[in-house]
Motif scaffolding. Structure first.
Motif, PDB file in Angstrom:
ATOM      1  N   VAL A 199       6.999   2.672  -7.132  1.00 13.70           N
ATOM      2  CA  VAL A 199       7.113   4.074  -7.055  1.00 13.70           C
ATOM      3  C   VAL A 199       7.257   4.378  -8.680  1.00 13.70           C
ATOM      4  O   VAL A 199       6.488   5.786  -9.045  1.00 13.70           O
ATOM      5  N   THR A 200       8.243   4.271  -8.973  1.00 15.69           N
ATOM      6  CA  THR A 200       8.931   4.912 -10.610  1.00 15.69           C
ATOM      7  C   THR A 200       7.829   4.442 -11.486  1.00 15.69           C
ATOM      8  O   THR A 200       7.725   4.904 -12.694  1.00 15.69           O
ATOM      9  N   GLY A 201       7.669   3.307 -11.436  1.00 10.23           N
ATOM     10  CA  GLY A 201       7.167   2.222 -12.616  1.00 10.23           C
ATOM     11  C   GLY A 201       8.230   2.108 -13.278  1.00 10.23           C
ATOM     12  O   GLY A 201       9.559   2.178 -13.564  1.00 10.23           O
ATOM     13  N   THR A 202       7.863   0.872 -14.540  1.00  4.76           N
ATOM     14  CA  THR A 202       9.010   0.093 -14.737  1.00  4.76           C
ATOM     15  C   THR A 202       9.104   0.970 -16.740  1.00  4.76           C
ATOM     16  O   THR A 202       9.213  -0.391 -17.609  1.00  4.76           O
ATOM     17  N   GLY A 203       8.502   2.337 -17.168  1.00  8.58           N
ATOM     18  CA  GLY A 203       8.225   2.571 -17.861  1.00  8.58           C
ATOM     19  C   GLY A 203      10.237   2.789 -18.051  1.00  8.58           C
ATOM     20  O   GLY A 203      10.824   2.756 -17.651  1.00  8.58           O
TER      21      GLY A 203
ATOM     22  N   LYS B  62       1.242  -1.371   0.198  1.00  8.38           N
ATOM     23  CA  LYS B  62      -0.086   0.407   0.182  1.00  8.38           C
ATOM     24  C   LYS B  62       0.755   1.275   0.184  1.00  8.38           C
ATOM     25  O   LYS B  62       0.691   2.483  -0.686  1.00  8.38           O
ATOM     26  N   THR B  63       1.920   1.124   0.473  1.00  2.07           N
ATOM     27  CA  THR B  63       3.117   2.415   0.735  1.00  2.07           C
ATOM     28  C   THR B  63       4.467   2.130   0.377  1.00  2.07           C
ATOM     29  O   THR B  63       5.386   1.682   0.956  1.00  2.07           O
ATOM     30  N   PRO B  64       4.730   1.511  -1.288  1.00  2.00           N
ATOM     31  CA  PRO B  64       5.810   1.116  -1.088  1.00  2.00           C
ATOM     32  C   PRO B  64       7.183   1.625  -1.452  1.00  2.00           C
ATOM     33  O   PRO B  64       8.533   1.469  -1.029  1.00  2.00           O
ATOM     34  N   LEU B  65       6.909   3.106  -0.973  1.00  2.00           N
ATOM     35  CA  LEU B  65       8.560   4.151  -0.723  1.00  2.00           C
ATOM     36  C   LEU B  65       8.757   3.659   0.567  1.00  2.00           C
ATOM     37  O   LEU B  65       9.714   3.811   0.716  1.00  2.00           O
ATOM     38  N   SER B  66       7.239   3.873   1.649  1.00  2.00           N
ATOM     39  CA  SER B  66       7.550   3.971   3.301  1.00  2.00           C
ATOM     40  C   SER B  66       8.643   2.067   3.398  1.00  2.00           C
ATOM     41  O   SER B  66       9.334   2.546   4.262  1.00  2.00           O
ATOM     42  N   SER B  67       7.910   1.771   2.868  1.00  3.08           N
ATOM     43  CA  SER B  67       8.257   0.351   2.495  1.00  3.08           C
ATOM     44  C   SER B  67       9.525  -0.451   2.775  1.00  3.08           C
ATOM     45  O   SER B  67      10.211  -0.691   2.682  1.00  3.08           O
ATOM     46  N   ALA B  68      10.328   0.232   0.825  1.00  3.94           N
ATOM     47  CA  ALA B  68      11.247   0.975   1.152  1.00  3.94           C
ATOM     48  C   ALA B  68      12.181   1.092   1.489  1.00  3.94           C
ATOM     49  O   ALA B  68      13.253   0.229   2.453  1.00  3.94           O
ATOM     50  N   ALA B  69      11.364   2.317   2.281  1.00  5.18           N
ATOM     51  CA  ALA B  69      12.789   3.233   3.519  1.00  5.18           C
ATOM     52  C   ALA B  69      12.641   1.865   4.733  1.00  5.18           C
ATOM     53  O   ALA B  69      13.706   1.612   5.095  1.00  5.18           O
ATOM     54  N   VAL B  70      11.507   0.827   5.084  1.00  4.24           N
ATOM     55  CA  VAL B  70      11.996   0.257   6.242  1.00  4.24           C
ATOM     56  C   VAL B  70      13.010  -0.972   5.749  1.00  4.24           C
ATOM     57  O   VAL B  70      13.546  -1.497   6.810  1.00  4.24           O
ATOM     58  N   LEU B  71      12.852  -1.573   5.066  1.00  4.00           N
ATOM     59  CA  LEU B  71      13.396  -2.826   4.524  1.00  4.00           C
ATOM     60  C   LEU B  71      14.967  -2.152   4.270  1.00  4.00           C
ATOM     61  O   LEU B  71      16.028  -2.963   4.618  1.00  4.00           O
ATOM     62  N   LEU B  72      14.803  -0.642   3.672  1.00  2.00           N
ATOM     63  CA  LEU B  72      16.306  -0.624   4.173  1.00  2.00           C
ATOM     64  C   LEU B  72      17.099  -0.065   5.421  1.00  2.00           C
ATOM     65  O   LEU B  72      18.459  -1.064   5.423  1.00  2.00           O
TER      66      LEU B  72
ATOM     67  N   VAL C 107      14.013  -7.549  -2.882  1.00  2.00           N
ATOM     68  CA  VAL C 107      13.263  -6.651  -2.461  1.00  2.00           C
ATOM     69  C   VAL C 107      13.217  -5.539  -2.304  1.00  2.00           C
ATOM     70  O   VAL C 107      11.884  -4.932  -3.203  1.00  2.00           O
ATOM     71  N   ILE C 108      14.552  -4.675  -2.110  1.00  2.00           N
ATOM     72  CA  ILE C 108      14.366  -3.068  -2.224  1.00  2.00           C
ATOM     73  C   ILE C 108      14.029  -2.661  -3.781  1.00  2.00           C
ATOM     74  O   ILE C 108      13.319  -2.039  -3.540  1.00  2.00           O
ATOM     75  N   PHE C 109      14.816  -2.636  -4.908  1.00  2.00           N
ATOM     76  CA  PHE C 109      14.644  -2.623  -5.839  1.00  2.00           C
ATOM     77  C   PHE C 109      12.988  -3.298  -6.539  1.00  2.00           C
ATOM     78  O   PHE C 109      12.072  -1.976  -7.382  1.00  2.00           O
ATOM     79  N   PRO C 110      12.137  -3.699  -6.361  1.00  2.00           N
ATOM     80  CA  PRO C 110      11.127  -4.319  -6.990  1.00  2.00           C
ATOM     81  C   PRO C 110       9.998  -3.275  -5.808  1.00  2.00           C
ATOM     82  O   PRO C 110       8.943  -2.279  -6.619  1.00  2.00           O
ATOM     83  N   PHE C 111      10.727  -2.882  -4.849  1.00  2.00           N
ATOM     84  CA  PHE C 111       9.431  -1.887  -4.199  1.00  2.00           C
ATOM     85  C   PHE C 111       9.899  -0.421  -4.728  1.00  2.00           C
ATOM     86  O   PHE C 111       9.088   0.490  -5.328  1.00  2.00           O
ATOM     87  N   VAL C 112      10.877  -0.585  -5.002  1.00  2.00           N
ATOM     88  CA  VAL C 112      10.977   1.423  -5.832  1.00  2.00           C
ATOM     89  C   VAL C 112      10.477   1.478  -7.139  1.00  2.00           C
ATOM     90  O   VAL C 112      10.565   2.086  -7.593  1.00  2.00           O
ATOM     91  N   LEU C 113      10.732  -0.223  -7.925  1.00  2.00           N
ATOM     92  CA  LEU C 113       9.720  -0.283  -8.918  1.00  2.00           C
ATOM     93  C   LEU C 113       8.568   0.253  -9.439  1.00  2.00           C
ATOM     94  O   LEU C 113       8.452   0.517 -10.167  1.00  2.00           O
TER      95      LEU C 113
END
Length: 281
Positions: free
Chosen positions: A144-148, A10-20, A136-142
């Motif tokens: 947010v940014t999209g795969t385009g 639901k919150t991929p950016l925040s989740s990526a930060a937590v995983l970092l 883990v972190i890369f899929p969450f960042v994707l």
């Protein structure tokens, strides 16, 4: 395994930060104590403890990833995708001081147990860092940014920058300019391996490349007094030119392949927020 942590999406950016932060916590976790239980040799204990605990931490991160529903990026999508990562393996092997070793101005003088323990350390570190950052972190960042095309470049750069910055924790052991150099080349290796994952080479293949890179780059230094080779001998003109040619070729290869590759493979594992489609054509 049925996903049980889908709320993280639901919150991929925040989740990526937590995983970092979780990954940083694992990196700072003490390892020497385990090595001391296995060997009375301080150097062997250091390498064994680090290698074994990093493998355990990689398994923990993998279990978390599976619980979060991250699939489709661990093994190669197909065997031909491994060819995309082959230039990365060349970069990794070139990290060995090939010219100095051939000339005899660098080498290993220690016993095989130290080399084996160092290999285990490299495997553990490579596996943990690839599972945590590319798996883990890369899929969450994707997500947010999209795969385009713009999004994939942003995801590669952002996740790799986080990977590079993580190595600043080494300053806790004392200030050294070498740490900032490590941040720089960690960012570059992170970009290279993120492209490999995006294109379907698989996280475990990237872990192998990462391990080889670490092993080749630090072998003559990381086995204590059991290796030899001065900086000027390792980085002679021939080695600098060889590394420059391989590096430029690799940068061009991975930039082009990332630009041209269809996002279909990455769409399968990018962590998009529920009911949101951030994909571009």
């Amino acid at each position: 395994m049925k996903p049980k942590m889908l709320y993280m999406r639901k919150t991929p950016l925040s989740s990526a930060a937590v995983l970092l932060l979780l990954s940083a916590g694992f990196v700072l976790f003490p390892t020497q104590w385990l090595g001391d239980l296995l060997s009375g040799d301080e150097l062997l204990a250091q390498m064994l403890g680090l290698g074994i605990l990093r493998i355990v931490m990689a398994i923990i991160m993998l279990v978390l990833a599976l619980h979060m529903g991250i699939r489709g990026l661990w093994a190669p999508a197909k065997l031909s995708c491994l060819l995309i990562a082959f230039p990365a393996l060349i970069v990794a092997v070139n990290n060995l001081p090939i010219v100095a070793l051939l000339r005899g101005t660098a080498g290993i003088t220690g016993g095989g147990e130290y080399v084996a323990a160092f290999a285990l350390q490299c495997i553990g570190v490579g596996l943990f860092e690839e599972v945590a950052f590319r798996g883990v972190i890369f899929p969450f960042v994707l997500g947010v940014t999209g795969t385009g095309k713009k999004g994939r470049f942003a995801a590669v750069l952002l996740s790799s920058a986080a990977f590079g910055m993580l190595h600043l924790v080494n300053l806790l052991g004392g200030f050294s300019g070498a740490v900032f150099l490590q941040v720089g080349y960690s960012f570059l290796i992170g970009c290279m391996l993120s492209v490999c994952v995006f294109c379907g080479s698989g996280v475990f293949a990237c872990a192998l490349v990462h391990s080889v890179y670490n092993f080749c780059g630090s072998l003559i230094y990381s086995v204590g007094n059991y290796g030899f080779g001065a900086f000027k001998d390792v980085w002679c003109m021939e080695e600098v030119l060889l590394t420059a040619v391989i590096s430029v070729a690799a940068i061009v290869w991975f930039a082009l392949i990332l630009w041209k590759k269809s996002p279909k493979q990455a769409d399968a594992f990018a962590v998009f927020p529920p009911a949101t489609d951030n994909r571009e054509e």
